[in-house]
Design an enzyme around this catalytic site. Structure first.
Site, PDB file in Angstrom:
ATOM      1  N   VAL A   1      76.122  47.816  30.763  1.00 29.92           N
ATOM      2  CA  VAL A   1      76.342  46.441  30.317  1.00 29.92           C
ATOM      3  C   VAL A   1      77.693  46.272  29.641  1.00 29.92           C
ATOM      4  O   VAL A   1      78.344  45.232  29.787  1.00 29.92           O
ATOM      5  CB  VAL A   1      75.181  45.985  29.403  1.00 29.92           C
ATOM      6  CG1 VAL A   1      75.155  46.778  28.109  1.00 29.92           C
ATOM      7  CG2 VAL A   1      75.259  44.502  29.116  1.00 29.92           C
TER       8      VAL A   1
ATOM      9  N   TYR B   1      63.054  55.849  37.734  1.00 30.59           N
ATOM     10  CA  TYR B   1      64.199  56.572  37.172  1.00 30.59           C
ATOM     11  C   TYR B   1      63.769  57.409  35.970  1.00 30.59           C
ATOM     12  O   TYR B   1      64.067  58.606  35.882  1.00 30.59           O
ATOM     13  CB  TYR B   1      65.290  55.582  36.766  1.00 30.59           C
ATOM     14  CG  TYR B   1      66.382  56.199  35.929  1.00 30.59           C
ATOM     15  CD1 TYR B   1      67.305  57.065  36.498  1.00 30.59           C
ATOM     16  CD2 TYR B   1      66.481  55.923  34.566  1.00 30.59           C
ATOM     17  CE1 TYR B   1      68.304  57.645  35.731  1.00 30.59           C
ATOM     18  CE2 TYR B   1      67.477  56.497  33.795  1.00 30.59           C
ATOM     19  CZ  TYR B   1      68.382  57.350  34.375  1.00 30.59           C
ATOM     20  OH  TYR B   1      69.360  57.934  33.608  1.00 30.59           O
TER      21      TYR B   1
ATOM     22  N   ALA C   1      75.073  64.459  38.267  1.00 29.97           N
ATOM     23  CA  ALA C   1      74.887  63.696  39.502  1.00 29.97           C
ATOM     24  C   ALA C   1      73.481  63.112  39.531  1.00 29.97           C
ATOM     25  O   ALA C   1      72.508  63.834  39.319  1.00 29.97           O
ATOM     26  CB  ALA C   1      75.122  64.589  40.719  1.00 29.97           C
TER      27      ALA C   1
ATOM     28  N   GLN D   1      70.939  59.320  40.749  1.00 29.79           N
ATOM     29  CA  GLN D   1      70.705  57.902  40.970  1.00 29.79           C
ATOM     30  C   GLN D   1      70.280  57.371  39.611  1.00 29.79           C
ATOM     31  O   GLN D   1      69.228  57.717  39.102  1.00 29.79           O
ATOM     32  CB  GLN D   1      69.598  57.696  41.999  1.00 29.79           C
ATOM     33  CG  GLN D   1      69.409  56.273  42.503  1.00 29.79           C
ATOM     34  CD  GLN D   1      69.166  55.208  41.452  1.00 29.79           C
ATOM     35  OE1 GLN D   1      70.033  54.362  41.196  1.00 29.79           O
ATOM     36  NE2 GLN D   1      68.005  55.231  40.819  1.00 29.79           N
TER      37      GLN D   1
ATOM     38  N   ILE E   1      80.647  59.726  32.849  1.00 37.78           N
ATOM     39  CA  ILE E   1      80.387  60.733  31.821  1.00 37.78           C
ATOM     40  C   ILE E   1      80.867  62.106  32.283  1.00 37.78           C
ATOM     41  O   ILE E   1      81.515  62.850  31.538  1.00 37.78           O
ATOM     42  CB  ILE E   1      78.891  60.788  31.468  1.00 37.78           C
ATOM     43  CG1 ILE E   1      78.390  59.420  31.005  1.00 37.78           C
ATOM     44  CG2 ILE E   1      78.640  61.832  30.380  1.00 37.78           C
ATOM     45  CD1 ILE E   1      76.883  59.343  30.798  1.00 37.78           C
TER      46      ILE E   1
END
Length: 310
Positions: free
Chosen positions: A184, A141, A73, A75, A12
């Site tokens: 996915v 997350y 940026a 995880q 992105i």
């Protein structure tokens, strides 16, 4: 404006960087290439190969004195956040604070933050989910993204740094990495075109709101130019698609008829996610332009070209 895009070598972030550069802004990229790819970055854009948690990252911000931080940026693997929540917190929360502490000392005026429109809400009580929906994330997350939004509100109140949080649906499109940024669509495209088996986790009736990456880049541009208030916007299509249907559409887009197999459901995965984006339509004057069928065709074409390139 002078803008820093963290994660700008990623899927992105690189599209956002390209658009900002095209619009005439001075754009720098910060990326440690843990999942990003240097070739994604325009040769005319300066890139710093550093970790956002590092002192080097802090020093770059202090020296360069950016007007705006566009923060991608992260995880972003839900499964990894479940298995290693400490790492998730270190990157997504400590990393953000490190950047903001340098930013507040160097004249940073605004942050556009890549948040999540699925994981931040948890299982929907109703749908589509708007920005006022209860926020009960099911994974570290999602928790880290919600915490980051709260931290940005702190920096607004304490230091006057404005922010816009963009709560993305499931972003897909060219440059998506089926490994480091496991989406996915990218996984299915890559495996179908390689003649490999594809796995649908669970019954495949879990739904997501799939939004094309160029539309997301335009949402970042709209957020950059938005000045009414610091707030969050859902960025999606308002259309939910289950994984079985998505796989069928990708078989058509790739021209590969290989049927999927079903595996166990992934831990921490939501059953349903679809976003109400009327707030973005009204206040950002933003709407997605790419239909899912056309976007999947564009994405499949990119993966095909990459596969046959020498």
């Amino acid at each position: 404006m002078k803008i820093l895009v963290t994660g700008g070598a990623g899927f992105i972030g690189s599209h956002v960087t390209d658009l900002l550069f095209e619009k005439g802004h001075t754009v720098h990229v910060m990326d440690d290439l843990s999942s990003g790819i240097e070739e994604n970055v325009n040769d005319m854009v300066r890139i710093f190969f550093v970790d956002i948690r590092s002192e080097d990252a802090s020093m770059i911000i202090l020296e360069q004195q950016y007007d705006v931080l566009i923060h991608h940026a992260a995880q972003m693997d839900v499964r990894r956040s479940v298995s290693d929540p400490v790492f998730d917190i270190q990157v997504n929360i400590i990393g953000l604070v490190n950047l903001m502490e340098a930013g507040r000392r160097s004249g940073l005026r605004k942050v556009v933050f890549a948040s999540t429109g699925g994981a931040i809400y948890g299982e929907p009580q109703s749908g589509p989910q708007n920005e006022q929906h209860s926020q009960q994330p099911l994974s570290p997350y999602g928790i880290s993204k919600l915490t980051s939004e709260k931290l940005l509100h702190f920096y607004l109140n304490e230091y006057g740094i404005e922010y816009v949080a963009l709560r993305y649906g499931n972003v897909y499109g060219p440059r998506q990495n089926s490994h480091g940024e496991a989406g996915v669509v990218a996984i299915f495209c890559e495996r179908l075109l390689a003649g490999q088996s594809t796995t649908i986790h669970g019954d495949g009736l879990q739904t997501r709101d799939y939004v094309y990456v160029s539309d997301v880049a335009q949402a970042n541009l709209a957020a950059l130019n938005y000045s009414d208030e610091s707030t969050a916007f859902n960025i999606g299509t308002g259309i939910e698609t289950d994984v079985v249907t998505l796989h069928s559409k990708l078989r058509k887009a790739t021209g590969v008829s290989k049927a999927p197999i079903h595996g166990p459901q992934k831990p921490g995965e939501q059953r349903r996610s679809v976003l109400d984006c009327h707030k973005a339509y009204k206040q950002l004057s933003w709407k997605p332009k790419m239909s899912l069928d056309q976007g999947l065709q564009e994405t499949a074409g990119w993966f095909k070209n990459r596969t046959i390139s020498p």
